[in-house]
Design a protein around this motif. Structure first.
Motif, PDB file in Angstrom:
ATOM      1  N   ASP A 242      -3.330  -1.873 -32.585  1.00 42.09           N
ATOM      2  CA  ASP A 242      -3.665  -0.798 -31.647  1.00 42.09           C
ATOM      3  C   ASP A 242      -2.549  -0.594 -30.636  1.00 42.09           C
ATOM      4  N   LEU A 243      -1.962  -1.686 -30.169  1.00 37.89           N
ATOM      5  CA  LEU A 243      -0.864  -1.577 -29.208  1.00 37.89           C
ATOM      6  C   LEU A 243       0.302  -0.788 -29.788  1.00 37.89           C
ATOM      7  N   THR A 244       0.602  -1.026 -31.061  1.00 37.03           N
ATOM      8  CA  THR A 244       1.697  -0.302 -31.710  1.00 37.03           C
ATOM      9  C   THR A 244       1.379   1.187 -31.819  1.00 37.03           C
ATOM     10  N   GLU A 245       0.147   1.518 -32.183  1.00 36.61           N
ATOM     11  CA  GLU A 245      -0.218   2.928 -32.298  1.00 36.61           C
ATOM     12  C   GLU A 245      -0.183   3.628 -30.943  1.00 36.61           C
ATOM     13  N   VAL A 246      -0.615   2.954 -29.889  1.00 35.02           N
ATOM     14  CA  VAL A 246      -0.543   3.540 -28.550  1.00 35.02           C
ATOM     15  C   VAL A 246       0.908   3.726 -28.126  1.00 35.02           C
ATOM     16  N   ASP A 247       1.754   2.777 -28.462  1.00 34.62           N
ATOM     17  CA  ASP A 247       3.181   2.914 -28.174  1.00 34.62           C
ATOM     18  C   ASP A 247       3.759   4.152 -28.852  1.00 34.62           C
ATOM     19  N   HIS A 248       3.350   4.420 -30.090  1.00 36.48           N
ATOM     20  CA  HIS A 248       3.815   5.617 -30.789  1.00 36.48           C
ATOM     21  C   HIS A 248       3.295   6.883 -30.115  1.00 36.48           C
ATOM     22  N   ILE A 249       2.066   6.840 -29.595  1.00 38.33           N
ATOM     23  CA  ILE A 249       1.529   8.004 -28.881  1.00 38.33           C
ATOM     24  C   ILE A 249       2.379   8.301 -27.649  1.00 38.33           C
ATOM     25  N   ILE A 250       2.707   7.264 -26.888  1.00 37.02           N
ATOM     26  CA  ILE A 250       3.508   7.466 -25.679  1.00 37.02           C
ATOM     27  C   ILE A 250       4.866   8.053 -26.033  1.00 37.02           C
ATOM     28  N   ARG A 251       5.503   7.532 -27.050  1.00 37.03           N
ATOM     29  CA  ARG A 251       6.829   8.013 -27.424  1.00 37.03           C
ATOM     30  C   ARG A 251       6.773   9.456 -27.923  1.00 37.03           C
ATOM     31  N   ASP A 252       5.768   9.792 -28.718  1.00 39.21           N
ATOM     32  CA  ASP A 252       5.648  11.171 -29.198  1.00 39.21           C
ATOM     33  C   ASP A 252       5.353  12.124 -28.052  1.00 39.21           C
ATOM     34  N   LEU A 253       4.551  11.685 -27.092  1.00 41.96           N
ATOM     35  CA  LEU A 253       4.230  12.539 -25.946  1.00 41.96           C
ATOM     36  C   LEU A 253       5.452  12.762 -25.081  1.00 41.96           C
ATOM     37  N   VAL A 254       6.220  11.716 -24.835  1.00 41.86           N
ATOM     38  CA  VAL A 254       7.428  11.831 -24.024  1.00 41.86           C
ATOM     39  C   VAL A 254       8.459  12.721 -24.712  1.00 41.86           C
ATOM     40  N   ALA A 255       8.578  12.591 -26.039  1.00 39.88           N
ATOM     41  CA  ALA A 255       9.557  13.394 -26.784  1.00 39.88           C
ATOM     42  C   ALA A 255       9.102  14.826 -26.990  1.00 39.88           C
ATOM     43  N   GLY A 256       7.865  15.161 -26.632  1.00 39.99           N
ATOM     44  CA  GLY A 256       7.382  16.527 -26.794  1.00 39.99           C
ATOM     45  C   GLY A 256       6.911  16.858 -28.185  1.00 39.99           C
ATOM     46  N   ARG A 257       6.738  15.839 -29.045  1.00 44.40           N
ATOM     47  CA  ARG A 257       6.264  16.110 -30.405  1.00 44.40           C
ATOM     48  C   ARG A 257       4.763  16.374 -30.457  1.00 44.40           C
ATOM     49  N   ILE A 258       4.030  15.907 -29.448  1.00 40.81           N
ATOM     50  CA  ILE A 258       2.592  16.180 -29.357  1.00 40.81           C
ATOM     51  C   ILE A 258       2.281  16.588 -27.930  1.00 40.81           C
ATOM     52  N   ASP A 259       1.145  17.243 -27.740  1.00 37.56           N
ATOM     53  CA  ASP A 259       0.708  17.587 -26.402  1.00 37.56           C
ATOM     54  C   ASP A 259      -0.403  16.644 -25.959  1.00 37.56           C
ATOM     55  N   ARG A 260      -0.934  16.894 -24.771  1.00 34.10           N
ATOM     56  CA  ARG A 260      -1.940  15.996 -24.225  1.00 34.10           C
ATOM     57  C   ARG A 260      -3.210  15.981 -25.069  1.00 34.10           C
ATOM     58  N   GLY A 261      -3.611  17.116 -25.582  1.00 36.16           N
ATOM     59  CA  GLY A 261      -4.822  17.173 -26.397  1.00 36.16           C
ATOM     60  C   GLY A 261      -4.722  16.317 -27.645  1.00 36.16           C
ATOM     61  N   GLU A 262      -3.586  16.405 -28.341  1.00 39.41           N
ATOM     62  CA  GLU A 262      -3.414  15.593 -29.543  1.00 39.41           C
ATOM     63  C   GLU A 262      -3.300  14.113 -29.196  1.00 39.41           C
ATOM     64  N   ALA A 263      -2.625  13.803 -28.079  1.00 41.25           N
ATOM     65  CA  ALA A 263      -2.538  12.399 -27.655  1.00 41.25           C
ATOM     66  C   ALA A 263      -3.925  11.843 -27.359  1.00 41.25           C
ATOM     67  N   ARG A 264      -4.766  12.634 -26.722  1.00 47.35           N
ATOM     68  CA  ARG A 264      -6.120  12.194 -26.416  1.00 47.35           C
ATOM     69  C   ARG A 264      -6.927  11.981 -27.701  1.00 47.35           C
ATOM     70  N   ALA A 265      -6.774  12.878 -28.669  1.00 47.81           N
ATOM     71  CA  ALA A 265      -7.504  12.739 -29.933  1.00 47.81           C
ATOM     72  C   ALA A 265      -7.073  11.477 -30.672  1.00 47.81           C
ATOM     73  N   ARG A 266      -5.776  11.201 -30.705  1.00 49.64           N
ATOM     74  CA  ARG A 266      -5.295   9.995 -31.378  1.00 49.64           C
ATOM     75  C   ARG A 266      -5.762   8.731 -30.655  1.00 49.64           C
ATOM     76  N   LEU A 267      -5.786   8.763 -29.333  1.00 53.56           N
ATOM     77  CA  LEU A 267      -6.261   7.616 -28.578  1.00 53.56           C
ATOM     78  C   LEU A 267      -7.751   7.373 -28.821  1.00 53.56           C
ATOM     79  N   ASN A 268      -8.513   8.449 -28.955  1.00 49.37           N
ATOM     80  CA  ASN A 268      -9.944   8.311 -29.256  1.00 49.37           C
ATOM     81  C   ASN A 268     -10.162   7.655 -30.615  1.00 49.37           C
ATOM     82  N   ARG A 269      -9.339   8.018 -31.587  1.00 48.15           N
ATOM     83  CA  ARG A 269      -9.466   7.399 -32.909  1.00 48.15           C
ATOM     84  C   ARG A 269      -9.157   5.910 -32.846  1.00 48.15           C
ATOM     85  N   ILE A 270      -8.153   5.531 -32.062  1.00 41.79           N
ATOM     86  CA  ILE A 270      -7.801   4.114 -31.937  1.00 41.79           C
ATOM     87  C   ILE A 270      -8.934   3.339 -31.268  1.00 41.79           C
ATOM     88  N   SER A 271      -9.507   3.899 -30.211  1.00 44.15           N
ATOM     89  CA  SER A 271     -10.548   3.207 -29.459  1.00 44.15           C
ATOM     90  C   SER A 271     -11.848   3.093 -30.248  1.00 44.15           C
TER      91      SER A 271
END
Length: 470
Positions: free
Chosen positions: A102-131
């Motif tokens: 889970d830590l690795t997947e969250v790390d990928h979310i942060i990096r994709d969000l910072v790089a602009g590859r995803i927006d907040r909505g997609e980051a939230r959806a991916r975090l919900n799936r992890i949780s």
């Protein structure tokens, strides 16, 4: 003379914030807090958690905010101007089982969000799936991995094949017992007492057999997985990175957990006396130094076993074992040349800090996964246990053991952090980040760069989606 009546517009000026703006701010702070909660509960340092929360907030365009990290609580506030009320969100952190997957997947979310590859909505959806999803491995495999780790530690501490087998069996049995106690929500202290008691009884049973083994060594290798070396190491890291309150709480937790082990071992020794089993003179925390090849193999096995038990991705196990083997070799070479246990640990940790960054990048995991797993063979848990055990009978030896534990923890923490300081600017020199060095990052991206470009890309994607919808 009567004072003029208050201006109604002046009186309510702080309440005139656009509700849509408030919703956007609350959504961003909620995402940052949830990410910080998962990172902190998975063993990340307070500095890494604070940096991750700041990166998430800044990437989503939030300004005028502050984030605070405590041992069991995360706080985030935002105030656009002095005449507006501050928006505050607080999230309690209840520690759960460490999951490096889970830590690795969250790390990928942060990096994709910072790089602009995803927006907040997609980051939230991916975090919900992890949780919402459970662990990706069956629990029996984790127990088996802890047995492998125990066997590696037994070999590392100079045990023969009997000690190695007993260490593996004790690690698996203690894990199963603590798992059942955890389901009944018993506090960790009582789980530690029960674990120390069970491990000692196993050692007592082995000593009662014709096998010629050292009871002190068997007890030491059987309780290693219970000792709070990781927490103590994390406390020193938090203290070095400017979070003294969190560091103090972690130190207290480490000593309390180790005290539980001491109580359990003491109970097991009392049982041996009642049964009339002569264990001889038990030397708390005793171990021997194995030859270098056995130490290297034992350290690699212990590190890989711990990584698997913490749900690290399978692709990272081989690199972790290789890095741990090299670090143990460096430690053994330095120790043979008279550097002492603290300096030898510091040199090995410095190598880990330097190597973990490129290795983690190739394995696509956070550096924390590599460092935490590879540093397992060097943890000062046995010194803490020895110091607490001898506190009532030999104050001088107890003080020496505690000083040794602090020296090992300082050497490991400072060495790993210094390695990160040196490794990150070197790797990112082409991007001209050496002048922006703000501290080592074991989880998450280095910093948020080009935030305006990120926001432009996000707005462009939003306009594109709106155009497609029309």
């Amino acid at each position: 003379m009567n004072a003029p009546p208050p201006d109604r517009h002046e009186e309510h000026r702080g309440d005139d914030r656009d509700p849509r703006e408030v919703r956007e701010i609350n959504a961003t702070m909620d995402l940052a807090l949830r990410i910080g909660e998962l990172l902190l509960s998975s063993g990340a340092g307070a500095g890494d958690v604070s940096a991750a929360m700041n990166n998430v907030a800044r990437s989503c365009g939030l300004r005028g905010y502050s984030a605070d990290v405590m041992f069991t609580e995360l706080t985030m506030s935002q105030q656009s101007s002095p005449d507006q009320p501050a928006l505050i969100q607080i999230r309690q952190v209840r520690y759960r089982e460490v999951d490096y997957g889970d830590l690795t997947e969250v790390d990928h979310i942060i990096r994709d969000l910072v790089a602009g590859r995803i927006d907040r909505g997609e980051a939230r959806a991916r975090l919900n799936r992890i949780s919402s999803t459970g662990h990706q491995r069956p629990r029996w495999s984790v127990t088996a991995a802890l047995g492998v780790m125990g066997a590696g530690v037994g070999a590392l501490l100079g045990g023969d094949w009997v000690v190695v087998l007993v260490s593996a069996a004790a690690a698996m049995l203690v894990d199963r017992m603590q798992r059942r106690m955890g389901k009944r929500r018993l506090p960790t202290f009582y789980q530690q007492v029960a674990g120390g008691l069970l491990a000692t009884l196993i050692a007592v049973g082995v000593t009662a057999t014709p096998a010629e083994v050292s009871s002190s060594l068997v007890i030491s290798t059987s309780i290693v997985m219970l000792l709070a070396g990781v927490n103590f190491l994390g406390a020193i890291q938090d203290a070095l990175t400017g979070f003294p309150v969190t560091a103090g709480a972690r130190i207290l937790e480490a000593f309390l957990n180790t005290s539980g082990v001491v109580a359990g071992v003491s109970g097991g020794l009392q049982v041996a006396d009642v049964l009339g089993i002569d264990l001889g003179r038990v030397n708390p925390g005793a171990y021997t130094i194995a030859n270098v090849p056995v130490m290297v193999v034992g350290g690699a096995v212990a590190a890989a076993g711990y990584a698997f038990s913490a749900y690290a991705p399978v692709r990272s196990l081989a690199p972790i074992g290789a890095v741990a083997a090299v670090a143990v070799g460096v430690y053994a070479a330095a120790y043979d040349r008279g550097f002492g246990i603290a300096w030898s640990s510091a040199l090995a940790a410095l190598l880990l800090g330097l190597v973990s960054y490129p290795v983690a990048s190739r394995a696509k995991v956070p550096s924390l996964v590599v460092v935490a797993a590879c540093i397992t063979p060097f943890l000062p848990g046995l010194s803490i246990y020895r110091g607490l055990t001898l506190l009532a009978t030999d104050a001088a030896s107890a003080l020496l053991a505690m000083v040794t534990a602090v020296a090992i923890a300082l050497g490991l923490s400072s060495g790993a952090i210094l390695g990160e300081y040196l490794a990150q600017p070197i790797r990112r020199e082409a991007r001209r980040l050496e002048n922006k060095l703000a501290g080592p990052r074991l989880v998450g991206p280095y910093t948020v760069l080009g935030a305006s470009g990120t926001r432009r890309r996000q707005r462009k994607r939003q306009r594109r989606r709106e155009a497609d919808a029309d």
